[in-house]
Structure formats: structure tokens, C-alpha cells
Design a protein around this motif. Structure first.
Motif, mmCIF file in Angstrom:
data_model
loop_
_atom_site.group_PDB
_atom_site.id
_atom_site.type_symbol
_atom_site.label_atom_id
_atom_site.label_comp_id
_atom_site.label_asym_id
_atom_site.label_seq_id
_atom_site.Cartn_x
_atom_site.Cartn_y
_atom_site.Cartn_z
ATOM 1 N N LYS A 1 0.952 -1.110 0.073
ATOM 2 C CA LYS A 1 0.000 -0.010 -0.020
ATOM 3 C C LYS A 1 0.747 1.144 -0.079
ATOM 4 N N GLU A 2 2.094 1.164 0.538
ATOM 5 C CA GLU A 2 3.000 2.374 0.457
ATOM 6 C C GLU A 2 3.665 2.544 -0.677
ATOM 7 N N GLN A 3 3.457 1.844 -1.741
ATOM 8 C CA GLN A 3 4.316 1.960 -3.020
ATOM 9 C C GLN A 3 3.593 2.777 -4.159
ATOM 10 N N LYS A 4 4.222 3.706 -4.554
ATOM 11 C CA LYS A 4 3.731 4.575 -5.720
ATOM 12 C C LYS A 4 3.681 4.018 -7.219
ATOM 13 N N ALA A 5 2.915 4.275 -7.859
ATOM 14 C CA ALA A 5 2.726 3.996 -9.324
ATOM 15 C C ALA A 5 3.890 4.815 -10.090
ATOM 16 N N PHE A 6 4.698 4.209 -10.756
ATOM 17 C CA PHE A 6 5.719 4.714 -11.714
ATOM 18 C C PHE A 6 5.358 6.122 -12.202
ATOM 19 N N VAL A 7 4.137 6.007 -12.987
ATOM 20 C CA VAL A 7 3.666 7.360 -13.632
ATOM 21 C C VAL A 7 3.223 8.328 -12.498
ATOM 22 N N THR A 8 3.150 8.065 -11.298
ATOM 23 C CA THR A 8 2.849 9.126 -10.238
ATOM 24 C C THR A 8 4.427 9.673 -10.060
ATOM 25 N N GLU A 9 5.160 9.076 -9.932
ATOM 26 C CA GLU A 9 6.636 9.605 -9.532
ATOM 27 C C GLU A 9 7.254 10.314 -10.739
ATOM 28 N N ASN A 10 6.576 9.857 -11.907
ATOM 29 C CA ASN A 10 7.379 10.322 -13.130
ATOM 30 C C ASN A 10 6.243 10.894 -14.154
ATOM 31 N N PRO A 11 5.457 11.948 -14.001
ATOM 32 C CA PRO A 11 4.242 12.121 -14.635
ATOM 33 C C PRO A 11 4.903 12.569 -16.233
ATOM 34 N N GLY A 12 6.002 12.831 -16.467
ATOM 35 C CA GLY A 12 6.428 13.327 -17.840
ATOM 36 C C GLY A 12 6.356 12.068 -18.729
ATOM 37 N N VAL A 13 6.457 10.605 -18.468
ATOM 38 C CA VAL A 13 6.361 9.601 -19.247
ATOM 39 C C VAL A 13 5.018 9.556 -19.920
ATOM 40 N N LEU A 14 4.154 10.386 -19.388
ATOM 41 C CA LEU A 14 2.796 10.063 -20.018
ATOM 42 C C LEU A 14 2.629 11.229 -21.255
ATOM 43 N N ALA A 15 3.392 11.920 -21.421
ATOM 44 C CA ALA A 15 3.663 12.885 -22.510
ATOM 45 C C ALA A 15 3.838 12.302 -23.827
ATOM 46 N N ASN A 16 3.310 12.382 -24.968
ATOM 47 C CA ASN A 16 3.437 11.994 -26.313
ATOM 48 C C ASN A 16 3.337 10.349 -26.341
ATOM 49 N N GLY A 17 2.196 9.819 -25.574
ATOM 50 C CA GLY A 17 2.032 8.636 -25.697
ATOM 51 C C GLY A 17 2.971 7.791 -25.027
ATOM 52 N N GLY A 18 3.863 8.339 -24.030
ATOM 53 C CA GLY A 18 4.815 7.436 -23.364
ATOM 54 C C GLY A 18 6.053 7.592 -23.921
ATOM 55 N N LYS A 19 6.445 8.365 -25.024
ATOM 56 C CA LYS A 19 7.639 8.607 -25.630
ATOM 57 C C LYS A 19 8.447 9.505 -25.105
ATOM 58 N N ALA A 20 8.153 10.536 -24.526
ATOM 59 C CA ALA A 20 8.779 11.813 -24.226
ATOM 60 C C ALA A 20 9.635 11.511 -23.026
ATOM 61 N N THR A 21 10.822 12.198 -22.989
ATOM 62 C CA THR A 21 11.808 12.098 -21.910
ATOM 63 C C THR A 21 11.763 13.256 -21.043
ATOM 64 N N PRO A 22 11.424 13.071 -19.851
ATOM 65 C CA PRO A 22 11.441 14.417 -18.929
ATOM 66 C C PRO A 22 12.966 14.627 -18.765
ATOM 67 N N VAL A 23 13.039 16.021 -18.156
ATOM 68 C CA VAL A 23 14.408 16.670 -18.028
ATOM 69 C C VAL A 23 14.880 15.864 -16.861
ATOM 70 N N ALA A 24 14.254 15.580 -15.659
ATOM 71 C CA ALA A 24 14.483 15.202 -14.469
ATOM 72 C C ALA A 24 14.538 13.815 -14.705
ATOM 73 N N VAL A 25 15.644 12.856 -14.727
ATOM 74 C CA VAL A 25 15.772 11.562 -14.889
ATOM 75 C C VAL A 25 15.911 11.018 -13.353
ATOM 76 N N ASN A 26 14.887 10.005 -13.342
ATOM 77 C CA ASN A 26 14.635 8.956 -12.120
ATOM 78 C C ASN A 26 15.049 7.696 -12.510
ATOM 79 N N THR A 27 15.775 7.183 -11.671
ATOM 80 C CA THR A 27 16.397 5.935 -12.068
ATOM 81 C C THR A 27 15.985 4.867 -10.812
ATOM 82 N N PRO A 28 14.795 4.653 -10.611
ATOM 83 C CA PRO A 28 14.540 3.715 -9.284
ATOM 84 C C PRO A 28 15.174 2.096 -9.566
#
Length: 345
Positions: free
Chosen positions: A312-339
Motif C-alpha cells: 500500500k505504501e508503493q507509488k505507481a511509476f507514472v505518479t513519480e514520473n508524470p512526464g512519461v505520459l507525454a506524447n504517448g509515453g515516448k517523451a523523456t522528462p528533463v529530470a531523470v529518475n532511476t528507481p
């Protein structure tokens, strides 16, 4: 300089004397007058062979018994019991053969030592003996193989429907882990979508991917089937969880899987081993490059209620990295997170 010349001269003289001695022996052999006495050295060597067998045999037994408990790490899975039984059955069979053949080797060396006037018995062939030492090993091997096949078939059978599902992907040089979230369905992945943030290449147009999450360590519940979906992104890796007797290659382009039921929590294993720092570890057993040593990931076995709390404590990847939803999931956000960095880094 003079010392070197003198030393070389003495060495050359000794070589010449040795060659002359050998020529004399060869001449005697051709004349039929050469006879070499065996003396007592043969008896001494034969006795030493028996002594070697007793001493080294005793050391072998001591070494085996002393290291027996360290040959395999403690088992922490249901199917691990069958794996351990197969291992020790095989060890007993080959151990018996090993002991018998080596006893015969040294005893025969003593018994059939050279004796004056005794000639070796010419015994070229015996069909019965050939059949015996061919059929018996064949039967033993067939039984071992059949037993192994039955165990492997049971271990690799389809996972129960209630199994906890997670995906493990290996890449140079770390493991990445993905959980399916509340829907228990992993989202679709495409290699064309892989980038610095979306390292799995998840297609976020797939609704099943929206709740997928990627933790920094694996958590699984005790007593519940766990299905590992395994793949590799670049070269061949190998998923190895020694305490759970799990080993399966991660092959690029060819997904594999393995399921198991953990039987001991991390806390229980810490108590059993007496090591408060004990952690289950996912390692790679395929030499995959210079950074192979870094291929490790921590696995934690929780009590079922603790696992649900962690879930229950885990957060979805899209929640932590909302930029991945841009352009159908193809865009790369400026802030790179490597979980997916290896645990402990």
C-alpha cells in the motif's frame, strides 16, 4: 665471468658422462646382457601407496564432514526440499563410486606390484564384465535422470493463479524490478520506448501499465506463490536466488519464468543464521561483462500482513514520473529518475 665458464664446463661434463652411461646401458640391452635389479624401492613405493590411501582418505572424510554444513545455504522455499534431496542423493551415489574406485586403485597398486618371476596375466576381454559395468551405471543414471525430470517438471509447472507476479529484467549492469499494481497485470512493453527514464520500455497507452511500480528492493509474502517473469535487455544474465533454489537465465528476446513459495521471512532467516545483517540476495550467475559484480538486488520476505502494508505504501511509476505520459509515453522528462538502481547503491 670465469665462474660462469667453470660452472658451464662442469655442467657440460656431467651431461657427457650421463650420455656415455646411457650409451653403455643401450649397448648392454642390445647384447642381451643388461639386467636391472628392482631392489627394495618397489616394495617401499607399494607400501607408500597404501599409506597414502589411508592418510589422504582420512583427510578427505574429515574435510567433507567439516564443510558439509557449508556446501549449501539454508533452504527457504518449498521446492528447495526436493532440490536438496536430489543433490544429496547424487552425492551419495557418486561418493560410493568414488570411494570404491580409489580403494581398488591403491590396493591393486600394492597387490600387483612387480615380483621376480611373475608375469602379468593376459586378459583381453570378458563379455559378462562388460555388460555388468555398462548396465549398472546405465540403470543408476536413468533413475537419477528420471527423478530429476519429475522434480523439474513439478517445479516448472504453471504457477497458481493466486501467485504474486513481478517482472525482473537484467541489463548491464543492474537488475530492474516491476510489480503490476492492484490489477495484478503488468503493462505492455516495447523496446522502442526504452529511454533514460522509461528503462523497461513500458507502453503507457496500455491501461494495465498505469499502476505498475518499480521498487528499490523486492518484497514477497511468506507462504504465498511468487511468479518471476524474467527477461534481459542486452546480453544473457541469470537470475539466482540461492536460498530459494531459484536459477533461471534471462535471455534477450526470449522471456522466461520461475515460481516458488518462500517459507522463511528475512527476520526468521536472520534468527536461524545468527546474522542480524542477513539479507536475501538476487545475484547474476552469468558473466555478463566487466560490471558483472554489481548485478545484485535485495529481496525481503515479509509476513503476509507486512507485505500488504508495504504494497500500500508503493507509488505507481507514472505518479513519480508524470512526464512519461507525454506524447504517448515516448517523451523523456528533463529530470531523470532511476528507481531501478541496485539495492545498497
Amino acid at each position: 665471468m670465469i665462474t660462469i665458464v667453470v660452472a658451464l664446463s662442469i655442467l657440460l661434463l656431467l651431461v657427457i658422462l650421463y650420455l656415455l652411461f646411457r650409451i653403455q646401458i643401450l649397448a648392454s640391452i642390445f647384447k642381451g646382457s643388461y639386467r636391472q635389479d628392482i631392489g627394495k624401492s618397489n616394495k617401499v613405493n607399494a607400501t607408500l601407496m597404501l599409506l597414502f590411501m589411508v592418510i589422504m582418505g582420512g583427510l578427505f572424510i574429515w574435510s567433507f564432514l567439516d564443510s558439509k554444513d557449508d556446501m549449501m545455504v539454508p533452504n527457504a522455499s518449498v521446492h528447495g526440499i526436493d532440490i536438496d534431496q536430489m543433490f544429496w542423493t547424487t552425492m551419495i551415489v557418486i561418493g560410493i563410486v568414488f570411494v570404491i574406485t580409489h580403494i581398488l586403485l591403491f590396493v591393486y597398486s600394492y597387490k600387483y606390484q612387480h615380483k621376480e618371476g611373475k608375469r602379468a596375466y593376459y586378459y583381453p576381454h570378458n563379455n559378462k564384465i562388460e555388460i555388468i559395468w555398462t548396465v549398472i551405471p546405465a540403470i543408476v543414471m536413468a533413475l537419477l535422470v528420471f527423478s530429476g525430470w519429475k522434480t523439474w517438471a513439478k517445479i516448472t509447472s504453471p504457477a497458481p493463479t493466486e501467485a504474486v507476479v513481478l517482472e525482473i529484467m537484467g541489463k548491464q549492469f543492474n537488475w530492474m524490478v516491476r510489480y503490476p499494481g492492484a490489477d495484478n497485470k503488468l503493462g505492455v512493453t516495447k523496446t522502442t520506448l526504452i529511454n533514460a527514464t522509461n528503462e523497461f520500455g513500458i507502453d503507457f497507452t496500455d491501461k494495465n501499465a498505469m499502476d505498475d511500480f518499480m521498487p528499490r528492493e523486492i518484497h514477497v509474502p511468506k507462504g504465498t506463490p511468487v511468479l518471476l517473469k524474467i527477461r534481459a535487455r542486452d546480453v544473457i544474465h541469470s537470475v539466482f536466488l540461492p536460498h530459494f533454489r531459484v536459477k533461471m537465465d534471462a535471455v534477450p528476446g526470449m522471456p522466461t519464468s520461475f515460481w516458488f513459495i518462500p517459507t522463511k521471512t528475512t527476520a526468521e532467516m536472520q534468527s536461524e543464521t545468527g546474522n542480524a545483517e542477513f539479507k536475501y540476495e538476487l545475484a547474476c550467475t552469468e558473466v555478463c561483462g566487466r560490471g558483472h559484480f554489481a548485478m545484485k538486488f535485495t529481496l525481503v520476505v515479509d509476513e503476509p500482513e507486512d507485505y500488504q502494508k508495504w504494497l500500500k505504501e508503493q507509488k505507481a511509476f507514472v505518479t513519480e514520473n508524470p512526464g512519461v505520459l507525454a506524447n504517448g509515453g515516448k517523451a523523456t522528462p528533463v529530470a531523470v529518475n532511476t528507481p531501478s538502481a541496485p539495492a545498497g547503491n
